[in-house]
Design a protein around this motif. Structure first.
Motif, PDB file in Angstrom:
ATOM      1  N   THR A 238      99.140  69.687 -29.798  1.00 39.48           N
ATOM      2  CA  THR A 238     100.409  68.963 -30.339  1.00 39.48           C
ATOM      3  C   THR A 238     101.966  69.532 -30.965  1.00 39.48           C
ATOM      4  N   GLN A 239     101.974  70.905 -29.921  1.00 37.42           N
ATOM      5  CA  GLN A 239     102.623  72.073 -30.326  1.00 37.42           C
ATOM      6  C   GLN A 239     103.484  71.807 -28.681  1.00 37.42           C
ATOM      7  N   PRO A 240     104.934  71.839 -29.237  1.00 40.22           N
ATOM      8  CA  PRO A 240     105.737  71.535 -27.488  1.00 40.22           C
ATOM      9  C   PRO A 240     105.028  72.404 -27.237  1.00 40.22           C
ATOM     10  N   ALA A 241     105.529  72.719 -25.595  1.00 46.31           N
ATOM     11  CA  ALA A 241     105.105  73.453 -24.577  1.00 46.31           C
ATOM     12  C   ALA A 241     106.677  74.821 -25.080  1.00 46.31           C
ATOM     13  N   PRO A 242     106.030  75.979 -24.453  1.00 44.28           N
ATOM     14  CA  PRO A 242     106.324  77.263 -24.539  1.00 44.28           C
ATOM     15  C   PRO A 242     107.846  77.040 -23.997  1.00 44.28           C
ATOM     16  N   GLU A 243     108.424  77.745 -24.341  1.00 43.83           N
ATOM     17  CA  GLU A 243     110.131  77.910 -23.667  1.00 43.83           C
ATOM     18  C   GLU A 243     109.437  79.060 -22.724  1.00 43.83           C
ATOM     19  N   PRO A 244     110.703  79.149 -21.290  1.00 47.05           N
ATOM     20  CA  PRO A 244     110.477  79.670 -20.394  1.00 47.05           C
ATOM     21  C   PRO A 244     111.053  82.052 -21.646  1.00 47.05           C
ATOM     22  N   LEU A 245     111.941  82.087 -22.353  1.00 47.79           N
ATOM     23  CA  LEU A 245     112.023  83.235 -23.239  1.00 47.79           C
ATOM     24  C   LEU A 245     110.978  83.166 -23.277  1.00 47.79           C
ATOM     25  N   ALA A 246     109.931  82.505 -23.806  1.00 51.83           N
ATOM     26  CA  ALA A 246     108.472  82.800 -24.774  1.00 51.83           C
ATOM     27  C   ALA A 246     107.913  83.191 -24.038  1.00 51.83           C
ATOM     28  N   ILE A 247     107.666  82.397 -23.309  1.00 53.19           N
ATOM     29  CA  ILE A 247     106.377  82.492 -21.995  1.00 53.19           C
ATOM     30  C   ILE A 247     107.068  84.018 -21.171  1.00 53.19           C
ATOM     31  N   ALA A 248     108.307  84.573 -20.978  1.00 52.20           N
ATOM     32  CA  ALA A 248     108.873  86.057 -20.530  1.00 52.20           C
ATOM     33  C   ALA A 248     107.692  86.848 -21.043  1.00 52.20           C
ATOM     34  N   ARG A 249     108.150  86.911 -23.176  1.00 53.05           N
ATOM     35  CA  ARG A 249     107.976  87.742 -23.564  1.00 53.05           C
ATOM     36  C   ARG A 249     106.415  87.587 -23.661  1.00 53.05           C
ATOM     37  N   THR A 250     105.724  86.662 -23.808  1.00 52.39           N
ATOM     38  CA  THR A 250     104.109  86.881 -23.977  1.00 52.39           C
ATOM     39  C   THR A 250     103.793  87.805 -22.170  1.00 52.39           C
ATOM     40  N   LEU A 251     103.949  87.657 -21.704  1.00 52.83           N
ATOM     41  CA  LEU A 251     103.659  87.976 -19.927  1.00 52.83           C
ATOM     42  C   LEU A 251     104.190  89.033 -20.450  1.00 52.83           C
ATOM     43  N   LYS A 252     105.338  90.119 -21.143  1.00 51.47           N
ATOM     44  CA  LYS A 252     105.279  91.367 -20.897  1.00 51.47           C
ATOM     45  C   LYS A 252     104.745  91.771 -22.044  1.00 51.47           C
ATOM     46  N   ALA A 253     104.102  90.882 -23.103  1.00 53.32           N
ATOM     47  CA  ALA A 253     102.707  91.784 -24.253  1.00 53.32           C
ATOM     48  C   ALA A 253     101.752  92.193 -23.537  1.00 53.32           C
ATOM     49  N   VAL A 254     101.518  91.053 -22.656  1.00 50.14           N
ATOM     50  CA  VAL A 254     100.100  91.710 -21.795  1.00 50.14           C
ATOM     51  C   VAL A 254     100.388  92.013 -21.044  1.00 50.14           C
ATOM     52  N   ILE A 255     101.299  92.196 -20.377  1.00 50.66           N
ATOM     53  CA  ILE A 255     100.982  92.907 -19.167  1.00 50.66           C
ATOM     54  C   ILE A 255     100.959  94.596 -19.935  1.00 50.66           C
ATOM     55  N   GLU A 256     102.254  94.636 -21.424  1.00 57.05           N
ATOM     56  CA  GLU A 256     102.129  96.137 -21.798  1.00 57.05           C
ATOM     57  C   GLU A 256     100.585  96.681 -22.474  1.00 57.05           C
ATOM     58  N   LYS A 257     100.778  95.592 -22.964  1.00 56.12           N
ATOM     59  CA  LYS A 257      98.946  96.072 -23.410  1.00 56.12           C
ATOM     60  C   LYS A 257      98.109  96.625 -22.391  1.00 56.12           C
ATOM     61  N   GLN A 258      98.075  95.704 -21.725  1.00 50.35           N
ATOM     62  CA  GLN A 258      96.793  96.371 -20.709  1.00 50.35           C
ATOM     63  C   GLN A 258      97.072  97.712 -20.003  1.00 50.35           C
ATOM     64  N   ASN A 259      98.620  97.557 -19.434  1.00 47.89           N
ATOM     65  CA  ASN A 259      99.041  99.320 -19.303  1.00 47.89           C
ATOM     66  C   ASN A 259      99.051 100.353 -19.609  1.00 47.89           C
ATOM     67  N   ALA A 260      98.944  99.881 -21.415  1.00 42.00           N
ATOM     68  CA  ALA A 260      99.468 101.209 -22.892  1.00 42.00           C
ATOM     69  C   ALA A 260      97.303 101.482 -22.429  1.00 42.00           C
ATOM     70  N   ALA A 261      96.621 100.665 -22.152  1.00 44.48           N
ATOM     71  CA  ALA A 261      95.098 100.931 -22.519  1.00 44.48           C
ATOM     72  C   ALA A 261      95.106 101.494 -21.425  1.00 44.48           C
ATOM     73  N   ALA A 262      95.286 101.237 -20.274  1.00 40.79           N
ATOM     74  CA  ALA A 262      94.749 101.971 -18.848  1.00 40.79           C
ATOM     75  C   ALA A 262      94.924 103.359 -18.787  1.00 40.79           C
ATOM     76  N   THR A 263      93.710 104.339 -18.524  1.00 38.96           N
ATOM     77  CA  THR A 263      93.585 105.411 -18.692  1.00 38.96           C
ATOM     78  C   THR A 263      93.896 106.190 -17.620  1.00 38.96           C
ATOM     79  N   LYS A 264      93.741 104.794 -16.372  1.00 37.46           N
ATOM     80  CA  LYS A 264      94.428 106.178 -14.793  1.00 37.46           C
ATOM     81  C   LYS A 264      95.814 104.775 -14.683  1.00 37.46           C
ATOM     82  N   PRO A 265      96.424 105.280 -14.137  1.00 35.08           N
ATOM     83  CA  PRO A 265      97.182 104.399 -13.786  1.00 35.08           C
ATOM     84  C   PRO A 265      97.342 103.479 -12.546  1.00 35.08           C
ATOM     85  N   GLU A 266      95.891 103.674 -12.126  1.00 33.33           N
ATOM     86  CA  GLU A 266      95.327 102.353 -10.935  1.00 33.33           C
ATOM     87  C   GLU A 266      95.057 101.697 -11.658  1.00 33.33           C
ATOM     88  N   ASP A 267      95.036 102.018 -12.495  1.00 30.65           N
ATOM     89  CA  ASP A 267      94.689 100.485 -13.850  1.00 30.65           C
ATOM     90  C   ASP A 267      95.571  99.377 -14.504  1.00 30.65           C
TER      91      ASP A 267
END
Lengths: 271, 509
Positions: free
Chosen positions: A100-129
């Protein structure tokens, strides 16, 4: 001296569930949006992005460690992820937004993607992850906003190569050579990784999902997240006032001769 | 008075000359003259007449699309095309032509494959293209009444917002007209699901050769009142009268459609696969189409739909396209998934692999691989098209034997026959056998006919499952119809068209 470990690529491919382009769009009676009770499929530019990621792996072989698809959308967007998985992605993330919620706007999407990337990269123990390449469509064919990729690159401070029609990656040099579609031709740019690439129509022709791959895709892992998990606020910043159909095209008429044509032109206000 | 006599004389003169030069099939028929055109211009709008004859002669090339069929095999020499806008105008044209013994070829979209819609000589062409209005549509019963010249695709688009679809669908849908579909009893891709036009057409409006209008444009589903005359016009190919209006039952649009192309290691698996698919999908199965490897390769070569990856097509001898249509997406997808899992996990799999459409765009693209074969074949070269009904089990044998037969005659090379291919509607027992040649050559034709017809007759098949007889197969009719049948057909023709003006040289010799 030990050789430096060869670089490995982790690719993130954001995909969007959009009204299929073969569907005739109708404005809803309240004029607040369009009738969404129609066939949906993966945004065609995102399909090209998935295909490019899979082709990069076919070309670079083991240098591509992982291809992860991500979508931000209603429960049904899971179908879109399954398509991406069937085309060759290894795993997926579904950031679920209520129907029922309206589709999120591009800035919100970009922030979401940033959060996902930072989360994974912060958790990465090796650079290749670490995720170091994002490939996404240059625009979604439903809202045609076409800014998500640029916003994401800006937020992350990464290189960006938009409207790509050719992507070559030199993993060892940590570089990408991208041809961009510009007015009147192509522009070749060299960028350093990490990188955000947005795809244009001529980049590739996506493959069909083959039956064995569709079956395999059902068993691939899909991680479910909520916007709150990532600390992103989806409150719209834009207000839609009204959506209306374009004026109906009036059919042309035939004229018998030049004089009649001139008369008609005068009638229509041409001097 | 004098003027009238002069006029009568003038119109008589070129006629007599015409007899000796023009070899019309019926020697008692006359070519169109300037006087005839002048008469037509009294009741037809100027843009309804295209004629190389005075008073407003057009350039001969304006008639090209009317005189030639689209595969370029049949060529007429008509001087005049009339494009009436109303049934009344059709009636007046036919009355005049009947009175003056002028032969008439009714023409719809001219997409036929057997030369039925182009003149064999200089007959008048009666194009229904300007009769293109929908007369009525009842969204409750789904009954559509339309002018004969309505293009099939536009009717599909017309009923779509009312959640209905046309019961007939074929590759030529963008150009073919409903009147022509009915006149040729077109089969096409939905026959498996919705049956033939003999069942879905509820009524017809037909102008008889003498100009009388036979109004049977009823919208009744049940009507057992004597002989069902409209059935005679369905598939008569315009030899009995001109269909001007059609009443047809349109089925409700399926709420969900899906399709899948399966790659098979051998043709022998097609029939067991058909059995399995029928059993698993039951009521949602709406098409089961077969394409052999040569046909697939040609479709891909000529850009008809996006090709499958090499990995998916490796080792495939033929392909099958399965379409489902049903009322509920989740239900249909579950059934289809169960089927696909069953097929992939079998001990002895019937299929190598396949692809399942993921979007309407892919759905269209997969269909294009099948529907585009016809177009690909005509781009590749000159096509000999045989549209035959034979037992399913002999599909491949017929294609292979034909190829070997041509090879044994030394005709299988670049300058003669390039490809022999088969595709078709497995569900209907209908095989399209196509021979693609570099050029139409008499020795190829002699090698193919009567060879193919004899093969069909040996299988008690039909020499024309859905394309009709047209001008191409009149001589071959006896391979599928007994002498008694043909004699009765001729008697029926005599009853409706005693002067033989309607589409001469078609269906019956």
């Amino acid at each position: 001296m030990r050789p430096s470990p060869s670089r490995l690529l982790n690719i993130l491919v954001p995909v969007k569930r959009a009204v299929d382009y073969a569907v005739k769009i109708r404005v809803n009676p309240q004029q607040t949006g369009i009738d969404t009770n129609v066939k949906h499929s993966m945004n065609p530019f995102d399909e090209i992005a998935v295909e490019e990621a899979v082709r990069l792996r076919e070309k670079l072989k083991a240098s591509v460690t992982s291809i992860k698809a991500i979508t931000i959308g209603p429960p049904k967007a899971l179908d879109t992820l399954r398509t991406a998985l069937a085309m060759g992605a290894d795993s997926a993330i579904h950031v679920e937004v209520p129907e029922t919620q309206p589709a999120p706007e591009p800035l919100a999407i970009a922030r979401t993607l940033k959060a996902v990337i930072e989360k994974q990269n912060a958790a990465a123990t090796k650079p290749e992850d670490k995720i170091d390449l994002v490939i996404l469509g240059k625009q979604a064919i439903d809202d045609d906003l076409g800014v998500t990729g640029q916003m994401l690159a800006g937020l992350l401070g990464w290189s960006q190569a938009t409207f790509a029609s050719k992507v070559d990656i030199d993993v060892a040099k940590n570089e990408a050579l991208v041809t961009r579609e510009i007015d009147g031709g192509g522009e070749e740019i060299k960028c350093r990784l990490p990188l955000v690439v947005t795809t244009d129509l001529r980049l590739n022709e996506p493959r069909y999902a083959s039956l064995p791959n569709i079956m395999k895709a059902k068993k691939k892992p899909v991680e479910k997240l909520s916007p709150a998990d990532l600390g992103v606020d989806y409150t719209p910043q834009l207000e839609t006032l009204k959506v209306s159909e374009p004026p109906v095209r009036v059919g042309g008429g035939k004229v018998a001769n030049v004089d009649e044509l001139l008369a008609k032109l005068k009638e229509a206000g041409f001097p | 008075m004098l003027a009238a006599r002069l006029w009568a004389r003038q119109r008589a003169l070129p006629r007599r000359v015409g007899f000796s030069t023009a070899a019309l099939p019926h020697t008692s028929l006359n070519p169109v003259t300037e006087q005839d055109v002048a008469h037509f211009s009294k009741f037809l709008a100027p843009n309804s007449i295209i004629s190389t004859l005075s008073p407003n002669p057009c350039a001969p090339d304006e008639l090209e699309t009317y005189n030639n069929d689209w595969i370029g095999r049949f060529h007429g020499q008509s001087t005049t095309v009339l494009k009436p806008k109303t049934t009344q105008e059709v009636s007046e044209i036919l009355k005049w032509c009947n009175d003056h013994r002028i032969a008439v070829v009714p023409q719809g979209g001219n997409t036929g494959l057997v030369g039925g819609s182009v003149p064999v000589n200089n007959e008048l062409i009666l194009s229904l293209a300007n009769m293109n209005k929908v007369r009525s549509f009842d969204p409750i019963s789904g009954i559509l009444v339309a002018d004969a010249g309505c293009i099939l695709q536009s009717l599909t688009d017309y009923v779509a917002p009312h959640n209905h679809i046309m019961p007939v669908d074929l590759g030529a849908k963008g150009s073919c007209q409903i009147g022509g579909n009915v006149a040729t009893n077109a089969g096409g891709l939905r026959l498996l699901r919705y049956g033939s036009l003999h069942g879905t057409v509820l009524g017809l409006e037909v102008v008889l050769p003498d100009g009388r209008i036979l109004d049977q444009l009823t919208t009744l589903r049940k009507d057992n009142t004597g002989y069902d005359l409209k059935q005679l016009f369905i598939g008569a190919e315009g030899t009995l009268g001109v269909i001007t209006g059609v009443s047809i039952l349109t089925p409700p649009a399926p709420q969900a459609s899906n399709n899948v192309i399966l790659a098979l290691p051998t043709f022998d698996n097609v029939l067991p696969l058909y059995q399995t698919v029928k059993r698993q999908l039951s009521e949602i199965l709406s098409a089961f189409e077969f394409i052999d490897r040569t046909a697939y390769d040609l479709a891909v070569k000529h850009g008809q739909g996006r090709a499958l990856s090499e990995e998916d097509t490796k080792g495939a001898e033929c392909f099958v396209l399965v379409e489902t249509s049903g009322g509920r997406r989740e239900h249909d997808e579950e059934k289809l998934n169960d089927l696909l899992e069953l097929l992939l996990s079998a001990d002895k799999p019937l299929i190598n692999t396949g692809v399942l459409s993921q979007s309407p765009a892919q759905f269209i693209s997969l269909w294009a691989l099948r529907e585009g074969v016809t177009e690909a074949v005509s781009k590749e070269g000159k096509a000999y098209k045989y549209d035959i009904s034979v037992p399913l089990s002999s599909f491949k044998e017929v294609v292979d034997n034909t190829r070997e037969h041509l090879r044994s005659k030394g005709l299988l090379h670049d300058k003669a026959v390039k490809y022999v291919l088969g595709y078709g509607h497995v569900g209907d027992g209908n095989l399209h056998l196509n021979i693609v040649a570099d050029a139409y050559l008499p020795e190829i034709e002699n090698a193919l006919e009567p060879y193919i017809y004899e093969v069909v007759a040996a299988h008690r098949g039909s020499i024309s499952a859905e394309h009709g007889i047209g001008a191409m197969k009149t001589h071959a009719l006896p391979y599928s119809k007994s002498a008694i049948s043909i004699e009765l057909m001729k008697k029926i023709k005599q009853v409706f068209d005693p002067r033989g003006i309607m589409n001469p040289g078609k269906v019956l010799e």
